[in-house]
Design a protein around this motif. Structure first.
Motif, PDB file in Angstrom:
ATOM      1  N   THR A 163      42.294  29.135  41.250  1.00  8.32           N
ATOM      2  CA  THR A 163      43.257  29.450  41.092  1.00  8.32           C
ATOM      3  C   THR A 163      43.557  30.781  40.791  1.00  8.32           C
ATOM      4  OG1 THR A 163      43.256  28.083  39.351  1.00  8.32           O
ATOM      5  CG2 THR A 163      44.928  28.972  39.308  1.00  8.32           C
ATOM      6  N   GLU A 164      45.176  31.108  40.858  1.00 10.86           N
ATOM      7  CA  GLU A 164      45.835  32.172  41.034  1.00 10.86           C
ATOM      8  C   GLU A 164      47.018  32.816  40.439  1.00 10.86           C
ATOM      9  OE1 GLU A 164      46.854  36.023  44.060  1.00 10.86           O
ATOM     10  OE2 GLU A 164      47.642  34.724  44.139  1.00 10.86           O
ATOM     11  N   ILE A 165      46.832  33.452  39.090  1.00  6.18           N
ATOM     12  CA  ILE A 165      48.724  33.479  38.848  1.00  6.18           C
ATOM     13  C   ILE A 165      48.905  34.610  38.991  1.00  6.18           C
ATOM     14  CG2 ILE A 165      49.623  33.036  36.869  1.00  6.18           C
ATOM     15  CD1 ILE A 165      48.024  31.517  35.980  1.00  6.18           C
ATOM     16  N   LEU A 166      50.101  34.822  39.986  1.00  6.72           N
ATOM     17  CA  LEU A 166      51.021  36.121  40.002  1.00  6.72           C
ATOM     18  C   LEU A 166      51.897  36.192  39.177  1.00  6.72           C
ATOM     19  CD1 LEU A 166      50.933  36.025  44.203  1.00  6.72           C
ATOM     20  CD2 LEU A 166      49.566  37.417  42.079  1.00  6.72           C
ATOM     21  N   ILE A 167      52.458  37.326  38.534  1.00  7.32           N
ATOM     22  CA  ILE A 167      52.920  37.956  37.189  1.00  7.32           C
ATOM     23  C   ILE A 167      53.693  38.888  37.341  1.00  7.32           C
ATOM     24  CG2 ILE A 167      53.622  37.982  34.666  1.00  7.32           C
ATOM     25  CD1 ILE A 167      50.437  37.012  34.752  1.00  7.32           C
ATOM     26  N   PRO A 168      55.294  39.053  38.143  1.00 15.00           N
ATOM     27  CA  PRO A 168      55.866  40.675  38.247  1.00 15.00           C
ATOM     28  C   PRO A 168      56.428  40.771  36.663  1.00 15.00           C
ATOM     29  CG  PRO A 168      57.536  38.709  38.938  1.00 15.00           C
ATOM     30  CD  PRO A 168      56.011  37.923  38.227  1.00 15.00           C
ATOM     31  N   SER A 169      56.631  42.163  36.918  1.00 14.61           N
ATOM     32  CA  SER A 169      56.615  42.717  35.559  1.00 14.61           C
ATOM     33  C   SER A 169      58.542  42.579  35.529  1.00 14.61           C
ATOM     34  CB  SER A 169      56.861  44.593  35.823  1.00 14.61           C
ATOM     35  OG  SER A 169      57.457  44.749  36.947  1.00 14.61           O
ATOM     36  N   SER A 170      59.284  42.926  34.226  1.00 17.78           N
ATOM     37  CA  SER A 170      60.954  42.226  34.197  1.00 17.78           C
ATOM     38  C   SER A 170      61.867  43.087  34.858  1.00 17.78           C
ATOM     39  CB  SER A 170      61.155  43.149  32.473  1.00 17.78           C
ATOM     40  OG  SER A 170      61.183  43.733  32.322  1.00 17.78           O
ATOM     41  N   ASP A 171      61.572  43.793  35.604  1.00 15.31           N
ATOM     42  CA  ASP A 171      61.850  45.215  36.879  1.00 15.31           C
ATOM     43  C   ASP A 171      61.129  44.487  38.386  1.00 15.31           C
ATOM     44  OD1 ASP A 171      59.354  46.102  37.154  1.00 15.31           O
ATOM     45  OD2 ASP A 171      60.679  48.480  36.230  1.00 15.31           O
ATOM     46  N   GLY A 172      60.671  43.986  38.104  1.00 19.36           N
ATOM     47  CA  GLY A 172      59.700  43.514  39.441  1.00 19.36           C
ATOM     48  C   GLY A 172      58.907  44.289  40.532  1.00 19.36           C
ATOM     49  N   GLN A 173      59.013  45.813  39.618  1.00 15.27           N
ATOM     50  CA  GLN A 173      58.061  46.857  40.267  1.00 15.27           C
ATOM     51  C   GLN A 173      56.722  47.050  40.043  1.00 15.27           C
ATOM     52  OE1 GLN A 173      60.204  49.837  38.365  1.00 15.27           O
ATOM     53  NE2 GLN A 173      59.994  50.930  40.800  1.00 15.27           N
ATOM     54  N   THR A 174      56.544  46.120  39.102  1.00 11.27           N
ATOM     55  CA  THR A 174      54.671  46.628  38.809  1.00 11.27           C
ATOM     56  C   THR A 174      54.413  44.238  38.708  1.00 11.27           C
ATOM     57  OG1 THR A 174      54.372  47.764  37.737  1.00 11.27           O
ATOM     58  CG2 THR A 174      52.584  46.533  37.711  1.00 11.27           C
ATOM     59  N   LEU A 175      52.893  43.730  40.466  1.00 14.56           N
ATOM     60  CA  LEU A 175      52.449  42.695  40.192  1.00 14.56           C
ATOM     61  C   LEU A 175      51.783  42.695  39.256  1.00 14.56           C
ATOM     62  CD1 LEU A 175      53.531  39.567  41.780  1.00 14.56           C
ATOM     63  CD2 LEU A 175      51.967  40.698  43.463  1.00 14.56           C
ATOM     64  N   ALA A 176      51.855  41.813  38.477  1.00 17.16           N
ATOM     65  CA  ALA A 176      49.759  41.161  37.981  1.00 17.16           C
ATOM     66  C   ALA A 176      49.839  40.184  38.777  1.00 17.16           C
ATOM     67  CB  ALA A 176      49.948  41.616  36.082  1.00 17.16           C
ATOM     68  N   SER A 177      48.146  40.179  38.739  1.00 17.70           N
ATOM     69  CA  SER A 177      47.185  38.740  39.418  1.00 17.70           C
ATOM     70  C   SER A 177      46.157  38.562  38.121  1.00 17.70           C
ATOM     71  CB  SER A 177      46.854  39.125  40.716  1.00 17.70           C
ATOM     72  OG  SER A 177      46.265  37.775  41.245  1.00 17.70           O
ATOM     73  N   ILE A 178      46.458  37.562  38.469  1.00 15.39           N
ATOM     74  CA  ILE A 178      45.370  36.804  37.114  1.00 15.39           C
ATOM     75  C   ILE A 178      44.513  35.491  38.427  1.00 15.39           C
ATOM     76  CG2 ILE A 178      44.372  35.360  35.361  1.00 15.39           C
ATOM     77  CD1 ILE A 178      46.498  35.817  34.414  1.00 15.39           C
ATOM     78  N   GLU A 179      43.261  35.557  38.773  1.00 10.95           N
ATOM     79  CA  GLU A 179      42.328  35.552  39.161  1.00 10.95           C
ATOM     80  C   GLU A 179      41.486  35.018  38.967  1.00 10.95           C
ATOM     81  OE1 GLU A 179      41.922  36.747  44.145  1.00 10.95           O
ATOM     82  OE2 GLU A 179      43.352  38.809  42.639  1.00 10.95           O
ATOM     83  N   PHE A 180      41.106  33.418  39.529  1.00  8.29           N
ATOM     84  CA  PHE A 180      40.024  32.548  38.590  1.00  8.29           C
ATOM     85  C   PHE A 180      39.342  31.725  40.062  1.00  8.29           C
ATOM     86  CE2 PHE A 180      38.240  28.309  37.457  1.00  8.29           C
ATOM     87  CZ  PHE A 180      37.692  28.829  36.566  1.00  8.29           C
ATOM     88  N   SER A 181      37.833  31.967  39.956  1.00  6.24           N
ATOM     89  CA  SER A 181      37.173  31.426  41.114  1.00  6.24           C
ATOM     90  C   SER A 181      36.146  30.354  40.325  1.00  6.24           C
ATOM     91  CB  SER A 181      36.348  32.508  41.748  1.00  6.24           C
ATOM     92  OG  SER A 181      37.591  33.275  42.570  1.00  6.24           O
ATOM     93  N   THR A 182      35.379  29.419  40.878  1.00  5.42           N
ATOM     94  CA  THR A 182      34.000  28.775  40.267  1.00  5.42           C
ATOM     95  C   THR A 182      33.618  27.762  41.874  1.00  5.42           C
ATOM     96  OG1 THR A 182      32.969  27.198  38.701  1.00  5.42           O
ATOM     97  CG2 THR A 182      35.173  26.602  39.474  1.00  5.42           C
ATOM     98  N   ALA A 183      32.152  28.069  41.547  1.00  3.62           N
ATOM     99  CA  ALA A 183      31.839  27.279  42.560  1.00  3.62           C
ATOM    100  C   ALA A 183      31.312  25.901  41.747  1.00  3.62           C
ATOM    101  CB  ALA A 183      30.343  27.312  42.836  1.00  3.62           C
ATOM    102  N   ALA A 184      31.644  25.396  40.782  1.00  6.93           N
ATOM    103  CA  ALA A 184      32.251  23.430  40.623  1.00  6.93           C
ATOM    104  C   ALA A 184      32.889  23.498  40.752  1.00  6.93           C
ATOM    105  CB  ALA A 184      32.000  24.562  38.958  1.00  6.93           C
ATOM    106  N   LEU A 185      33.569  22.758  42.040  1.00  7.43           N
ATOM    107  CA  LEU A 185      34.998  22.773  42.371  1.00  7.43           C
ATOM    108  C   LEU A 185      35.437  21.171  41.557  1.00  7.43           C
ATOM    109  CD1 LEU A 185      33.741  22.845  46.331  1.00  7.43           C
ATOM    110  CD2 LEU A 185      34.104  24.161  44.991  1.00  7.43           C
ATOM    111  N   THR A 186      34.367  20.583  41.324  1.00 10.99           N
ATOM    112  CA  THR A 186      35.923  19.350  40.557  1.00 10.99           C
ATOM    113  C   THR A 186      35.843  19.384  39.072  1.00 10.99           C
ATOM    114  OG1 THR A 186      33.413  18.428  39.579  1.00 10.99           O
ATOM    115  CG2 THR A 186      34.228  17.616  41.511  1.00 10.99           C
TER     116      THR A 186
END
Length: 216
Positions: A163-186
């Motif tokens: 799962t990835e959540i992309l979050i831009p700053s209020s002025d659009g100049q900086t992009l934050a990314s939160i990435e989650f990974s697991t081998a437990a597919l279900t």
């Protein structure tokens, strides 16, 4: 609240890391892992001790790659599923300079269009939290399976729910990314509320230049 920044971004970022995650090093990686090796050996069954150098070497490479890509946090966590199974997952937070000032909703739209064109995600959805636009995507990805001594082969590839959540700053100049990974597919989808809470906690602080006329 944990605060980090990356030298290429115009903002620092603060966010709340959920409980159950152990922070991995993104600086002085080789030294930290070398100092941790005796502790790792002490809790590793003798039959798997030959795998330790390979595991630590792979981890050093992966953490170095993340650091080079502006990761500001990497954590490994263990939780229990409702059925009592142990689930291992990874959290990675990155920030990067996105460009000139622009409406963050346009940033989200452009990112959604890029992801749709690449076709790498099974689910892509723009959304808002308290008026802040974000983009969430989910997919099951395939990676080459590592070959570890004394461990049974699991095939040529390994699958991970991401799962990835992309979050831009209020002025659009900086992009934050939160990435989650697991081998437990279900079980990966059950972490969505946790990730949304993380995204809600994200706060950007502008990095102001301290340069003056004396800095020549």
């Amino acid at each position: 609240m944990t605060t980090h920044d990356a030298h290429t971004a115009k903002h620092a970022i603060s966010l709340t890391i959920p409980p159950g995650y152990h922070e991995m090093p993104l600086t002085n990686i080789a030294e930290v892992l070398a100092s941790a090796e005796p502790a790792v050996k002490s809790i590793t069954p003798p039959a798997l001790s030959d795998s330790i150098p390979s595991v630590l070497g792979t981890l050093e490479f992966l953490l170095g790659t993340l650091a080079a890509k502006n990761a500001v946090y990497c954590g490994i966590g263990q939780h229990q599923s409702p059925e009592g199974d142990s689930i291992t997952s990874w959290l990675i937070v990155t920030i990067q300079n996105y460009g000139e000032k622009v409406n963050p909703r346009l940033v989200v739209r452009n990112l959604a269009e890029m992801k749709l064109a690449n076709g790498n995600s099974s689910s892509i959805e723009p959304f808002e939290i308290n008026g802040r636009p974000m983009l969430i995507s989910q997919a099951v990805a395939e990676y080459p399976a590592p070959a570890m001594p004394n461990l049974p082969s699991t095939g040529d590839t390994a699958s991970a729910f991401q799962t990835e959540i992309l979050i831009p700053s209020s002025d659009g100049q900086t992009l934050a990314s939160i990435e989650f990974s697991t081998a437990a597919l279900t079980q990966g989808a059950m972490y969505l509320d946790m990730l949304l809470a993380m995204a809600h906690s994200v706060d950007f602080q502008e990095i102001r230049s301290t340069a003056s006329s004396l800095d020549l």
